[in-house]
Design an enzyme around this catalytic site. Structure first.
Site, short mmCIF file in Angstrom:
data_model
loop_
_atom_site.label_atom_id
_atom_site.label_comp_id
_atom_site.label_asym_id
_atom_site.label_seq_id
_atom_site.Cartn_x
_atom_site.Cartn_y
_atom_site.Cartn_z
CD GLU A 232 17.36 18.35 -40.58
OE1 GLU A 232 17.72 17.46 -41.37
OE2 GLU A 232 17.01 18.10 -39.41
CE LYS A 248 19.68 11.87 -37.76
NZ LYS A 248 18.90 12.79 -36.95
#
Length: 428
Positions: A232, A248
């Site tokens: 990420e 997410k």
């Protein structure tokens, strides 16, 4: 002053491995590796920065202002990290949970030596460049012999929060959601081992081999280590452009192509996972708007599905153009901690998870990255990572999941174990 020398690299993959091994002789090391992952925002395939000329180390008090002054004074490459507990500098918050690692809240250094690899081209930037030193180091790296067949040493990993306790805590988060205190919270738990000696580089090799993540980091500050297989990006600044790519939504990979495609498709269509992602995307839009030029905050991609060796992930990309009146560090301070690791609304979520979690997060769910001399930067999110304090022989990693009104505690627990799989495999 820095000047650049360029070299052609015949075998970039081997050279990257030689680089990180050669770097172990220095007290301060940051090795960033994209593992050949490339998108429109990529700058380098890998970077090695070693040997501090200057550095800054501080707790959270006034940390962002201290970093701003350091960055604007040096006007040079800086490598380092922001720990999650810098939240206490941004808001009136505290971190009172147990901390076995004892890392500083913030650490950056100005490296004497930097090597930046893109494709087959290596750019070497040294402070006070000496041709003989550059050539000598380059020859050393090329001649370094790689020894990876280290006798494995098992580590007895303990779980800080037992399963039933975890389920009870998630139920409490759900109570807060149903009462309207928050919409979403990222609740985390720690796995740890005490009185252990590990070879950080050996564990890094193993973690990277089974993860091959695009924001991989080997970080060393004397006897403190971060071994990160992060997929990420937190935030990147490129000129006036800011880019954030929160993750997410997670689904398991399968060896069977049919099962794997089914898992990927289910993730893309899962209402709970999409709700998680959309809420955090909206939070990031709001964070970026605080420093943005008018009408420049854009969601470039919503709920895109990306596949990594261990998991499928749902990723959104949000961009903005920073108003010239704000500094690079302002852009970090106004978006920190990243929404994907807190929840929404951010302040309420941080208070609730601080009360329920049993370990201080520290560098976990913070960010590692760099500033360039012109004030650009790129930072990851510290997840899927092993932290090690060699001095007190403490190893730690944490995992978490986003709790929403649609969450089922048992499934959240399973997601945490899925995320823990790679680190457990490396240590055990």
């Amino acid at each position: 002053m820095r000047t650049s020398i360029y070299k052609f690299i015949e075998n970039p993959l081997q050279f990257k491995e030689q680089l990180v091994v050669w770097g172990q002789q220095f007290r301060e090391v940051t090795f960033l590796d994209s593992n050949s992952f490339s998108d429109e925002f990529s700058s380098f395939d890998c970077v090695l920065a070693v040997d501090a000329f200057t550095s800054i180390k501080t707790d959270y008090h006034n940390a962002f202002e201290d970093l701003k002054q350091y960055q604007q004074t040096t006007k040079d490459w800086l490598f380092g990290y922001l720990s999650y507990d810098l939240k206490n500098d941004v808001e009136q918050l505290q971190s009172n949970n147990s901390d076995g690692l004892n890392f500083p809240d913030l650490f950056f250094f100005q490296p004497k030596k930097i090597m930046l690899l893109k494709g087959s081209q290596l750019e070497i930037q040294y402070l006070n460049l000496c041709d003989d030193e550059v050539e000598g180091d380059f020859e050393e790296v090329n001649n370094w012999v790689l020894y990876k067949d280290v006798e494995p040493s098992a580590v007895e990993v303990q779980q800080r929060v037992a399963k039933q306790n975890y389920l009870d805590k998630v139920s409490k988060v759900l109570e807060h959601i149903h009462q309207g205190d928050i919409y979403e919270a990222n609740f985390c738990m720690e796995f740890y081992a005490e009185n252990v000696i590990i070879n950080p580089l050996e564990k890094f090799w193993k973690l990277n081999a089974i993860s091959q993540a695009p924001f991989t980091v080997f970080f060393k500050n004397n006897k403190q280590f971060l071994l990160s297989a992060s997929p990420e990006r937190y935030l990147k600044k490129e000129g006036e452009n800011l880019i954030s790519q929160p993750i997410k939504g997670t689904a398991k990979r399968f060896f069977d192509p049919v099962e794997d495609l089914k898992s990927k498709t289910n993730l893309a269509q899962d209402p709970k996972e999409r709700a998680e992602n959309i809420m955090i995307t909206d939070l990031v839009r709001n964070d970026l708007s605080r420093t943005a030029q008018k009408a420049t905050v854009v969601v470039k991609e919503l709920c895109g599905i990306y596949s990594f060796l261990q998991v499928h992930q749902m990723i959104s990309t949000i961009t903005s153009k920073i108003d010239p009146k704000y500094s690079a560090v302002d852009a970090l301070k106004t978006t920190f901690p990243m929404g994907s690791m807190t929840g929404a609304p951010k302040l309420s979520a941080m208070k609730i998870i601080e009360a329920l979690e049993e370990s201080k997060r520290g560098l976990y769910s913070g960010a590692v990255g760099y500033f360039t001399p012109n004030g650009d930067f790129d930072f990851n999110v510290v997840i899927r990572s092993i932290l090690y304090n060699q001095e007190n022989q403490y190893v730690s990693f944490s995992v978490g999941s986003a709790i929403t009104s649609l969450s089922i505690p048992e499934k959240e627990y399973e997601e945490c174990l899925l995320k823990a799989k790679a680190m457990l495999e490396v240590l055990q």
